[in-house]
Design an enzyme around this catalytic site. Structure first.
Site: not given
Length: 384
Positions: A268, A214
């Site tokens: 993010c 991720k």
């Protein structure tokens, strides 16, 4: 172990948790969402999403009306728990895991043998192991996974989200998912749960690898965006059109430069590379530099606007969210730009963002007002 997850509890009903809860409920799963925000809980129980995302409101309304989705303030017993809480940065750019810790403490009292816990929050490597230790301390009567042994009462896995605002409801179903358990049994169980709604590939691995995947995805994007942003500033200094340079360079069969912009926003890409830098230190100089390049870009944009605007001019800034078709203002470079303009410019600053009805009170925008697009275009002296 219990492999039938009839009831799923989603901890955190924000931009990731609520769409996930709604999609699960739409597949016939009984879903209980948990959030500390009473306003959000009430709106969901009334059949409304508390933020804008295409198709989300209709899915929330339908699943609430059918009795498959409800929201509460405190966790209840369930067969599986999906944790989707924020993981922001501290003032010194270190990972803030307090929300993950709090989520673990909150679900500990309602856990039972056979339950599955999935962490979706973007996290530094080792966070799932940290969560297991937190839960083990809170529930010494249950066995939690340790050292890869399958001999545990609770299954724990990490499955990072990888959806984008504006396309969440589509990407939740179509995108591939990476599932990494602390045990093989947890990987299998979590994969089965995601299989109830994911049409993309479900790819198994271990938890630490999934956590790193991720972070890697977002750091890769950040580095490539930084190249485009730095190139745009270089071209500006040389009086060359960066858009034409990028378009022509991309005719090369092995070149695919991204489009430059005012910076990088969202929870993010603007945040996650710092998790790697914090853990890796001097072995991640490229990622650190990319973050610094992208963080500087709003200042460059402000300077360009101020060079064009005369004192007293009305400046209209079109777009506040960090992406199209969303009301998500998190880490948006547009917010930095308009705040700077309000500090530096003597005239009025008009803001256009069709997906929000009012400016959040946390923003420092004393001279700014939210207007419709027509008013901005007709009345402004400078459009940004």
């Amino acid at each position: 172990m219990n492999q039938s997850y009839g009831t799923v509890s989603v901890i955190g009903l924000g931009y990731i948790g609520l769409p996930t809860a709604a999609v699960l409920a739409s597949r016939g799963v009984e879903v209980v969402g948990v959030d500390v925000n009473a306003t959000a809980v009430n709106e969901i129980n009334e059949g409304r999403a508390h933020f804008f995302e295409p198709e989300l409101d209709a899915m929330v309304r339908g699943t609430v009306q059918e009795g498959r989705l409800r929201a509460v303030l405190q966790p209840e017993p369930a067969d599986a728990f999906i944790i989707a809480v924020p993981t922001p940065l501290t003032a010194d750019r270190a990972p803030d895991l307090s929300y993950v810790d709090a989520a673990g403490v909150s679900i500990a009292p309602v856990l039972k043998a056979g339950d599955l816990i999935i962490l979706e929050s973007t996290s530094p490597v080792g966070t799932l192991e940290r969560l297991a230790a937190t839960l083990a301390a809170a529930r010494p009567d249950l066995a939690f996974p340790a050292d890869g042994s399958d001999a545990s009462d609770i299954l724990m896995a990490y499955c990072p989200e990888r959806i984008i605002p504006g396309r969440m409801m589509t990407e939740l179903v179509e995108n591939d998912r990476i599932v990494g358990g602390l045990t093989k049994a947890a990987t299998t169980a979590a994969s089965a749960l995601y299989g109830t709604f994911v049409r993309g590939k479900i790819v198994p691995t271990d938890a630490r690898t999934a956590e790193m995947v991720k972070l890697t995805e977002n750091a890769y994007r950040d580095v490539n965006i930084a190249f485009a942003n730095e190139l745009s500033m270089v071209c500006d200094g040389l009086d060359i059109d960066p858009w034409e340079v990028i378009d022509l360079a991309n005719h090369h069969p092995r070149v695919n430069i991204l489009q430059p912009g005012p910076g990088v926003g969202g929870h993010c890409i603007a945040v996650d590379p710092w998790f790697i830098v914090h853990a890796a230190g001097e072995t991640a100089p490229l990622m650190r530099t990319a973050r610094e390049v992208n963080d500087r870009k709003p200042d460059f944009v402000v300077d360009k606007i101020m060079a064009i605007a005369s004192p007293g001019d009305r400046i209209a800034c079109l777009g506040l969210a960090y992406k199209a078709d969303t009301d998500d203002l998190r880490e948006s470079p547009a917010i930095e730009i308009v705040e700077a303009l309000c500090r530096k410019h003597d005239g009025e600053v008009m803001l256009v963002e069709p997906n929000i009805a009012q400016l959040p009170p946390r923003l420092s925008l004393p001279k700014a007002k939210l207007v419709a697009m027509d008013e901005a275009v007709n009345d402004a002296d400078v459009l940004a």
